[in-house]
Design an enzyme around this catalytic site. Sequence first.
Site, PDB file in Angstrom:
ATOM      1  N   ARG A  75       0.829  -1.215   0.000  1.00  0.00           N
ATOM      2  CA  ARG A  75       0.000   0.000   0.000  1.00  0.00           C
ATOM      3  C   ARG A  75       0.862   1.264   0.000  1.00  0.00           C
ATOM      4  O   ARG A  75       0.511   2.300   0.584  1.00  0.00           O
ATOM      5  CB  ARG A  75      -0.968   0.017   1.177  1.00  0.00           C
ATOM      6  CG  ARG A  75      -2.035  -1.050   1.128  1.00  0.00           C
ATOM      7  CD  ARG A  75      -2.956  -0.938   2.338  1.00  0.00           C
ATOM      8  NE  ARG A  75      -2.251  -1.302   3.563  1.00  0.00           N
ATOM      9  CZ  ARG A  75      -2.638  -0.971   4.786  1.00  0.00           C
ATOM     10  NH1 ARG A  75      -3.744  -0.265   4.962  1.00  0.00           N
ATOM     11  NH2 ARG A  75      -1.953  -1.349   5.847  1.00  0.00           N
ATOM     12  N   GLU A  76       1.999   1.183  -0.699  1.00  0.00           N
ATOM     13  CA  GLU A  76       2.913   2.325  -0.715  1.00  0.00           C
ATOM     14  C   GLU A  76       2.247   3.589  -1.252  1.00  0.00           C
ATOM     15  O   GLU A  76       2.484   4.693  -0.741  1.00  0.00           O
ATOM     16  CB  GLU A  76       4.153   2.003  -1.562  1.00  0.00           C
ATOM     17  CG  GLU A  76       5.008   0.857  -1.033  1.00  0.00           C
ATOM     18  CD  GLU A  76       4.672  -0.486  -1.663  1.00  0.00           C
ATOM     19  OE1 GLU A  76       5.595  -1.273  -1.905  1.00  0.00           O
ATOM     20  OE2 GLU A  76       3.462  -0.730  -1.920  1.00  0.00           O
TER      21      GLU A  76
ATOM     22  N   LYS B 246      -0.932   4.464  -1.184  1.00  0.00           N
ATOM     23  CA  LYS B 246      -1.875   4.994  -0.186  1.00  0.00           C
ATOM     24  C   LYS B 246      -1.152   5.877   0.828  1.00  0.00           C
ATOM     25  O   LYS B 246      -1.563   7.019   1.094  1.00  0.00           O
ATOM     26  CB  LYS B 246      -2.562   3.836   0.535  1.00  0.00           C
ATOM     27  CG  LYS B 246      -3.284   4.234   1.821  1.00  0.00           C
ATOM     28  CD  LYS B 246      -3.667   3.031   2.655  1.00  0.00           C
ATOM     29  CE  LYS B 246      -4.153   3.429   4.035  1.00  0.00           C
ATOM     30  NZ  LYS B 246      -5.382   4.242   4.022  1.00  0.00           N
TER      31      LYS B 246
ATOM     32  N   GLU C  80     -17.254   2.272  17.355  1.00  0.00           N
ATOM     33  CA  GLU C  80     -16.573   1.143  16.709  1.00  0.00           C
ATOM     34  C   GLU C  80     -15.044   1.216  16.816  1.00  0.00           C
ATOM     35  O   GLU C  80     -14.328   0.783  15.922  1.00  0.00           O
ATOM     36  CB  GLU C  80     -16.995   1.041  15.236  1.00  0.00           C
ATOM     37  CG  GLU C  80     -18.500   0.906  15.067  1.00  0.00           C
ATOM     38  CD  GLU C  80     -18.944   0.841  13.616  1.00  0.00           C
ATOM     39  OE1 GLU C  80     -18.094   0.631  12.733  1.00  0.00           O
ATOM     40  OE2 GLU C  80     -20.153   1.005  13.362  1.00  0.00           O
TER      41      GLU C  80
ATOM     42  N   HIS D 213     -28.302   0.824   6.707  1.00  0.00           N
ATOM     43  CA  HIS D 213     -27.641   1.932   6.023  1.00  0.00           C
ATOM     44  C   HIS D 213     -27.151   1.465   4.665  1.00  0.00           C
ATOM     45  O   HIS D 213     -26.605   0.366   4.523  1.00  0.00           O
ATOM     46  CB  HIS D 213     -26.447   2.453   6.833  1.00  0.00           C
ATOM     47  CG  HIS D 213     -25.647   3.476   6.086  1.00  0.00           C
ATOM     48  ND1 HIS D 213     -26.136   4.724   5.786  1.00  0.00           N
ATOM     49  CD2 HIS D 213     -24.410   3.421   5.534  1.00  0.00           C
ATOM     50  CE1 HIS D 213     -25.239   5.396   5.098  1.00  0.00           C
ATOM     51  NE2 HIS D 213     -24.185   4.627   4.930  1.00  0.00           N
TER      52      HIS D 213
ATOM     53  N   CYS E 200     -25.067   3.121   1.127  1.00  0.00           N
ATOM     54  CA  CYS E 200     -24.364   4.307   0.631  1.00  0.00           C
ATOM     55  C   CYS E 200     -23.843   4.093  -0.785  1.00  0.00           C
ATOM     56  O   CYS E 200     -23.588   2.976  -1.206  1.00  0.00           O
ATOM     57  CB  CYS E 200     -23.211   4.687   1.550  1.00  0.00           C
ATOM     58  SG  CYS E 200     -22.008   3.388   1.864  1.00  0.00           S
TER      59      CYS E 200
ATOM     60  N   GLU F 163     -26.942   7.604   1.514  1.00  0.00           N
ATOM     61  CA  GLU F 163     -26.058   8.675   1.054  1.00  0.00           C
ATOM     62  C   GLU F 163     -26.791   9.512   0.022  1.00  0.00           C
ATOM     63  O   GLU F 163     -27.306   8.984  -0.953  1.00  0.00           O
ATOM     64  CB  GLU F 163     -24.792   8.077   0.452  1.00  0.00           C
ATOM     65  CG  GLU F 163     -23.854   9.110  -0.163  1.00  0.00           C
ATOM     66  CD  GLU F 163     -24.229   9.496  -1.583  1.00  0.00           C
ATOM     67  OE1 GLU F 163     -24.087  10.688  -1.916  1.00  0.00           O
ATOM     68  OE2 GLU F 163     -24.682   8.640  -2.352  1.00  0.00           O
TER      69      GLU F 163
ATOM     70  N   HIS G  78     -16.777  11.729   3.037  1.00  0.00           N
ATOM     71  CA  HIS G  78     -15.556  11.339   2.338  1.00  0.00           C
ATOM     72  C   HIS G  78     -14.677  12.540   2.011  1.00  0.00           C
ATOM     73  O   HIS G  78     -13.585  12.376   1.469  1.00  0.00           O
ATOM     74  CB  HIS G  78     -15.896  10.574   1.058  1.00  0.00           C
ATOM     75  CG  HIS G  78     -16.481   9.226   1.336  1.00  0.00           C
ATOM     76  ND1 HIS G  78     -17.832   9.035   1.490  1.00  0.00           N
ATOM     77  CD2 HIS G  78     -15.911   8.010   1.519  1.00  0.00           C
ATOM     78  CE1 HIS G  78     -18.065   7.759   1.744  1.00  0.00           C
ATOM     79  NE2 HIS G  78     -16.931   7.124   1.767  1.00  0.00           N
TER      80      HIS G  78
END
Length: 756
Positions: free
Chosen positions: A16-17, A19, A485, A642, A644, A666, A695
Amino acid sequence: MTTLHILGFPRVGAKRELKFAQERYWRKEIAEQDLLDLAKALREKNWKHQAEANADFVAVGDFTFYDHILDLQVATGAIPARFGFDSQNLTLDQYFQLARGNKEQFAIEMTKWFDTNYHYLVPEFQKNTEFKANPAHYVNQIREAKAAGHTVKPVVVGPLTFLWLGKEKGEAFNRFDLLNKLVPVYVDILNALAAEGAEWIQIDEPALTLDLPAEWLEAYKTVYAELAKVNAKLLLATYFGSVAEHAELLKALPVDGLHLDLVRAPEQLAAFENYSKVLSAGVIEGRNIWRANLNNVLDVVEPLKAKLGENLWIAPSCSLLHTPYDLSVETQLQAKNPDLYSWLAFTLQKVKELSVLKQALNNGRDAVAAQLSESERAAKTRAESTVIHKAEVADRLANLPAGADQRKSPFAERIKLQNAWLNLPLLPTTNIGSFPQTSEIRQARAAFKKGDLSLADYEAAMKKEIEYVVRRQEELDLDVLVHGEAERNDMVEYFGELLDGFAFTKFGWVQSYGSRCVKPPVIYGDVTRPEPMTVRWSQYAASLTNRVMKGMLTGPVTILQWSFVRNDIPRSTVCKQIAVALSDEVLDLEKAGIKVIQIDEPAIREGLPLKRADWDAYLQWAGEAFRLSSMGCQDDTQIHTHMCYSEFNDILPAIAALDADVITIETSRSDMELLTAFGDFKYPNDIGPGVYDIHSPRVPTEEEIEHLLRKALNVVPKERLWVNPDCGLKTRGWTETIAQLKAMMNVTKKLRSEFV
């Protein structure tokens, strides 16, 4: 000789470089050149892996800093005019603002890429949209790859799919009418790629697997007649489903080859038996992680080789974007469950599988006898495994009582009982579930997993975070609270770790959108719930406050959709197994006094088959599974769900049939557009449309939220309207979260005062 090619490669890197570099860049911790240098190194690694597997081309243009459809918006000059940016001279900062929003503009709307868990940024087309070619994204990657000594095959999403995936904005019009302006720009882009020495260009048209209107299908003839004038060979790639019904159309198009997904739709091959050009056979699964039985694959492609000769190409079924990078680093899984490990293949292993197939086709099976034998052995051990099937699971599903998936009373009766004890004000407020996953939370979780933090200390740390979340919600004066959470690493992975039949990887990350990556669980066996999963955390949170505490579960369809699912039994059966296991959790929460329970199902829409003819069967079992997850609960227990980033207009009867007491959706990026359909349909239960986009890091103004809520009140009766953000707040920081929720609460109280 048989040609081997890849339709696309994972972008974020083995670790995940990309990211982490993106996020450091956004925090201004590294310079733009640092990010560019890292991206270049990742592309070079991807090309090297393809070349080492004896691929005849490396895929270029598939790498993106955020999203390949956003790249195409830039390449065609179709970025939203509201940002005021010049697509010909777009800076990297401006590129990211399109994806993430800025102080003046909300981000481009995001939705699912066909029926995958990848999100693309939805093009915004207006009646006066003008297109202009800017092929730099593709040209620069071609030059890089050629400088490294590779033969290139650029990958570009085709004009009809691009246009289909967008939305009309502003003055009413039909975006199909823009096609004549778009095609010349595509010709300019493709000519630029050909000028760089691209002999073949892959043009992806997955929209062909959908139920396109007749005028769109007819347009393929004229569009590709124009594109065929480009001085390069065109491979038209379809995937995710069958295009057999369009076989005569596709065979007549002036392209040089077709790619077919023979994993999702092997039956379509019969419709192309007499195809006389290049046929790219997508025979290695690009969407799941199960190892192929290569002998079985050869049974399919050897007759094709005999018939097509050098016109046979082999490939994954679709881009490998949807699979993790490398299985070989999963040493913990290999040690813990060597059989399961032997049944899996990630991106690098899939490329090697293709290399074995190529060698077998060119030199005979004896040339790769050892590899074929190992593949056969893995398939045999999986088929004969005694740990996959549990008789008690099959018995429970087979003996569910009649009407198990139905609530005891209709909504009109249930809501009276629920309102009596909830005693909430008009426009009740809540959160979708998660709160910011701070560095302290992540550090505590990592230390606990490494054994550097005791269980007692870890749980104390999580309780501290839960109390912090509860106190902040009380200060904000929210009505129905959540525990935040803190203890959950991911909304699916968390539950998978506590259910039997699941396994986990350490590095099995796949891109969901932008810098957001997920690590899907592997469902390899029958699913059961050994013990309660969330009860004590919810109980603890409830003990801290006099306000209503909402329990949080991920629904069966979403757990299914966001996992790598076993392929030896029907997906519907797996989903119902998960649902029945979750129902035990719902009843335990209810017994513990948690009588508002949210069962998230953001993936309902993405699970729809691409062909409408297959929708009813899917919606029937998906809806049944959702309802089974709360089977047996009391009428005064309020079930929320929910959803989205999905379009529900065409499946609203099925959404209503879920019979959730409250649904949150959403709607902010689409300016409440989605809610209109719920109003037209006269959705019968309570509804909470999201009033700001989580987001994006921007804090919405109170005027923006008020605008959305007033639009909602024009559609939904005030007695049935809830107020909430678009989605969970896990990815946000606390400063912006508090500011966002304050704005939401201020507007809600202002509107309440008008009803007095």
